[in-house]
Design a protein around this motif. Structure first.
Motif: not given
Length: 375
Positions: A39, A79, A83-84, A86, A94, A192, A198
């Motif tokens: 990422q 960013d 987000r990765t 997260r 966040l 993504p 995830k």
């Protein structure tokens, strides 16, 4: 679905749906590092440190220290990194901007990982966030009978500080990650992470947390040889690596550049300059050393480095006193240090704490028994 997403971040925290087999600690570490690399395209060292930090977010309730991340670089790439994180951290939230009111509204009972965007971080808030890497600091006082959560903001936090390479020095126990170290090209654009991947990693990390927690609680893993702050961070990260001694052994090498950078920054600090100058004069066999002599040595070092800034004896004396080296009147010549055995020992203790021992010029310290003890 995108148009109707929940705007309350507390309703959108990624949670595990159960546990999943992760293989070995090394397998889980490799999978998470690969996801981060895919990422962010950060260097391998940074990806490894980020992976260790993610492990620590899942186990920080068992640690005496919750290391933070100070992120700098391009806003877009930062960013992507946040987000990765997260997708992989424990109970991530966040936040844009951070104030005392923001921290008071956090649901601390969830033990969240805060992922903060704050390029205009104030010194006061940096001190608060730095102290909150440890337990027990009172951040606010509630009136008797208050029903709000405890005012201890301990927990893992990552803060994006903007493009400036020099992260706020008040953020103690924060690893430095710069997201712009590798130039981006169009072919590096990453797909993504899928929701399935995830969720799978979240479930594996939950299984790792449940299986490893007892060993993390009982761990006495420790590190020496780095700067004091780097030693503390390394010890915390190392305790979260269970059943993989080879990964624990790599932590020192991963944090050595961070430690070296800290020591290099302190070399330019007036306190280190003053203490190092006093140590040099001490090694010349003097019975006493005047503050004016220390200031002259400091300014000589500054001149050798090409610096134009000149320090006055008053400022140097104040910095020595702040470090615990109390000067006194030495007759008509002015204030200074009487170099008896007690003062020499104290000077070497302070110099050891500042990393000055062994850094003075010349050969005078080669046969100094006090220097030999502090190395």
């Amino acid at each position: 679905d995108r148009g109707g997403y929940k705007r309350d971040p507390w309703d959108r925290i990624p949670f595990p749906t159960g546990t999943a087999d992760y293989g070995t600690t090394s397998d889980l570490f490799a999978n998470i590092r690969l996801a981060i690399k895919g990422q962010t395209h950060l260097p391998d060292r940074d990806c490894a440190l980020l992976t260790l930090w993610i492990f620590a977010t899942w186990l920080h309730v068992a640690l005496p220290l919750a290391p933070g991340l100070a992120i700098t670089g391009c806003a877009h790439e930062a960013d992507v990194l946040l987000r990765t994180l997260r997708a992989l951290c424990y109970h991530p939230v966040l936040l844009v901007g951070v104030t005392s009111a923001t921290l008071e509204s956090i649901r601390w009972r969830l033990n969240p990982t805060l992922l903060i965007v704050e390029p205009a971080l104030s010194t006061r808030m940096a001190v608060l966030l730095g102290c909150s890497t440890g337990r027990g600091y009172l951040a606010r006082i509630e009136a008797d009978g208050g029903q709000s959560p405890p005012p201890d903001y301990f927990g893992p936090k990552a803060v994006y500080l903007g493009e400036n390479m020099s992260a706020n020095s008040e953020l103690r126990h924060y690893l430095r990650i710069n997201t712009s170290t590798v130039p981006r090209v169009e072919s590096q654009r990453a797909v993504p992470l899928s929701e399935e991947l995830k969720q799978g990693l979240q479930n594996q990390l939950l299984a790792y947390r449940l299986q490893s927690m007892p060993e993390v609680i009982a761990s006495e893993f420790n590190v020496v040889g780095l700067s004091p702050e780097a030693n503390a961070i390394a010890a915390a990260l190392g305790r979260c690596v269970v059943g993989a001694p080879q990964l624990q052994a790599e932590i020192v090498s991963l944090l050595t550049p961070f430690s070296d950078h800290q020591l290099a920054e302190r070399l330019d600090d007036l306190g280190m300059l003053a203490i190092g100058a006093a140590l040099t004069l001490c090694h010349q066999g003097k019975n006493q050393v005047l503050v004016g002599e220390v200031a002259a040595e400091v300014n000589r070092i500054q001149k050798e480095r090409g610096e134009r800034l000149v320090y006055s004896p008053e400022k140097v004396g104040h910095r020595l006193r702040k470090a615990g080296l109390i000067t006194r009147r030495l007759g008509a010549a002015g204030n200074g240090l009487l170099l008896d055995l007690a003062t020499r020992t104290l000077l070497h203790d302070v110099a050891g704490a500042y990393g000055c021992v062994g850094l003075t010029n010349g050969n005078e310290n080669l046969h100094c028994p006090l220097c030999a003890e502090k190395k």
